[in-house]
Design a protein around this motif. Structure first.
Motif, short mmCIF file in Angstrom:
data_model
loop_
_atom_site.label_atom_id
_atom_site.label_comp_id
_atom_site.label_asym_id
_atom_site.label_seq_id
_atom_site.Cartn_x
_atom_site.Cartn_y
_atom_site.Cartn_z
N HIS A 19 -46.02 34.30 24.41
CA HIS A 19 -47.50 34.58 24.88
C HIS A 19 -48.52 34.23 23.81
O HIS A 19 -49.23 33.41 23.86
N ARG A 20 -48.08 34.89 22.80
CA ARG A 20 -48.69 34.86 21.43
C ARG A 20 -49.16 33.26 21.05
O ARG A 20 -49.97 32.89 20.73
N SER A 21 -48.02 32.71 21.13
CA SER A 21 -47.97 31.18 20.59
C SER A 21 -48.98 30.43 21.39
O SER A 21 -49.34 29.09 21.04
N LEU A 22 -48.95 30.54 22.59
CA LEU A 22 -49.73 29.86 23.60
C LEU A 22 -51.22 29.52 23.04
O LEU A 22 -51.67 28.41 23.34
N ALA A 23 -51.68 30.35 22.46
CA ALA A 23 -53.03 30.40 21.98
C ALA A 23 -53.42 29.17 21.20
O ALA A 23 -54.58 28.78 21.19
N THR A 24 -52.38 28.81 20.48
CA THR A 24 -52.39 27.64 19.58
C THR A 24 -51.84 26.47 20.00
O THR A 24 -51.85 25.32 19.64
N LEU A 25 -51.51 26.29 21.44
CA LEU A 25 -50.93 25.23 22.22
C LEU A 25 -51.66 24.09 22.13
O LEU A 25 -51.13 22.78 21.60
N GLN A 26 -52.68 23.92 22.32
CA GLN A 26 -53.67 22.77 22.47
C GLN A 26 -53.78 22.26 20.84
O GLN A 26 -53.60 21.03 20.67
N LEU A 27 -54.08 23.07 19.90
CA LEU A 27 -54.29 22.70 18.62
C LEU A 27 -52.96 21.98 18.11
O LEU A 27 -53.06 20.77 17.56
N ARG A 28 -51.96 22.57 18.31
CA ARG A 28 -50.61 21.94 17.98
C ARG A 28 -50.35 20.84 18.51
O ARG A 28 -49.97 19.70 17.79
N ILE A 29 -50.17 20.54 19.90
CA ILE A 29 -49.91 19.58 20.54
C ILE A 29 -50.91 18.36 20.34
O ILE A 29 -50.42 17.24 20.17
#
Length: 379
Positions: free
Chosen positions: A241-251
């Protein structure tokens, strides 16, 4: 309507409470207080956990933000895949699965056949074969883009064909992620993924999930999780869940760099079979461009080098890329996929997963390693 980045940052967060954290920490509990006859939402640790609840809500908001879908999280992607197939199929049923999907799927097919389920397979890129269904088919399984071949199939067309025959449709959405593709919006009944890959993106969590279109399907999958105990740990769920916050940046970073890498590899004489859905001349590009969201064609580039030794020299020469399996992480990885023996690929086939390194640095490293892998005979 909020954008993907805003949704990813806020997904699944509870209502704000004074002096409480934005994302509560993991709940470690095998059992809960049960006064009187009340059962409540949490009774036993194999059934539910508050940390799972927040993550499941978050993934649902990403996979299907405008519907009544439900998500169930698992200890791994294979746990999620198994839950759909084994909870929906019975002796005498027929299932249609891709012949070029994730390499552990054949082991599951063997198990299904042992239970009396008939399994037919067809290549991901062959929509006609996948759509050739009869009334015995109860489930159509798709994987698009496929791993590791990066072929794409038409989810909407195939879902319509399956539903016309009374069959359900599941889509492995691992490579695309819910920011790159929303299978339920394209007609699928289940969106399944290994959260181990790009969803969490740091190479430190094993996780899987199933997002179900309707409550009945969700109840069936959830009951299977409870029965077999394929539950994630609370720490893994919290990290995810914590990692989802950067999902768009990473993808977004990975998608742009992956396309740039694929373009840089175009025309290399030692490379054959270069694939990335973002390349305009890729066989999957037209359909991927229509079906995938936001120009996000994924972080994986695949190509074939002349032979095993050539591929090994290339992998050894990389400095910024780990020789490791899996994909979707912030650190680039590459592997000679044939070493596992489960995929129908040449010995020199490379699956390359682009991370979030500076694009110029990463591409320079790859080109330098390719140059160094040449022998005098290569010219």
């Amino acid at each position: 309507m909020t954008g993907d980045g805003t949704r990813a940052v806020r997904a699944g967060l509870p209502e704000a409470e004074p002096h409480e954290p934005t994302l509560p920490g993991p709940v470690f509990a095998a059992h809960y207080h049960l006064p009187g006859d009340a059962t409540g939402p949490y009774t036993y640790g194999r059934d539910a956990n508050p940390t799972w609840t927040l993550l499941e809500r978050a993934i649902t908001e990403l996979e299907s933000p405008d519907s009544g879908a439900e998500t169930i999280v698992f200890a791994s992607g294979m746990g999620a895949i198994s839950a759909v197939l084994l909870s929906r199929l019975r002796q005498g049923d027929t299932a249609v699965l891709p012949s070029d999907a994730y390499q552990l799927l054949p082991a599951l097919i063997e198990r299904l056949e042992g239970y009396g389920v008939t399994v037919r397979t067809a290549p991901t890129a062959n929509d006609a074969q996948l759509a050739a269904l009869d009334d015995s088919v109860k489930l159509l399984w798709l994987e698009t883009p496929s791993n590791p071949g990066l072929d794409v199939c038409d989810i909407r067309r195939l879902a319509d064909a399956a539903h016309a025959r009374g069959a359900l449709v599941a889509v492995d959405n691992t490579l695309a992620t819910p920011l790159g593709q929303r299978p339920l919006e394209l007609g699928a009944d289940f969106s399944v993924a290994s959260g181990t890959k790009a969803l969490t993106g740091h190479g430190d969590v094993l996780l899987g999930y199933v997002t179900c279109r309707d409550p009945e399907s969700a109840a069936s999958v959830r009951a299977w999780r409870k029965t077999v105990g394929a539950i994630p740990g609370p720490m893994e769920a919290w990290l995810a869940h914590r990692s989802l916050a950067t999902l768009q940046l990473r993808i977004d970073r990975q998608s742009v760099t992956a396309l740039a890498l694929a373009e840089a590899l175009t025309g290399r004489p030692e490379i054959t079979g270069l694939r990335h859905p973002g390349l305009p001349d890729d066989p999957a590009h037209r359909l991927a461009a229509a079906q995938m969201r936001g120009g996000r064609f994924g972080c994986v580039v695949s190509f074939t080098l002349p032979d095993k030794k050539h591929a090994e020299r290339f992998l050894t020469g990389l400095r910024l890329v780990d020789n490791a399996t899996s994909f979707g992480g912030v650190r680039s990885t590459a592997e000679r996929r044939g070493r596992w023996g489960g995929d129908a690929v040449p010995e020199g086939f490379i699956r390359f997963s682009v991370g979030v390194e500076d694009p110029d640095d990463l591409i320079a490293d790859v080109l330098r390693a390719l140059d160094g892998a040449r022998t005098p005979a290569d010219g």
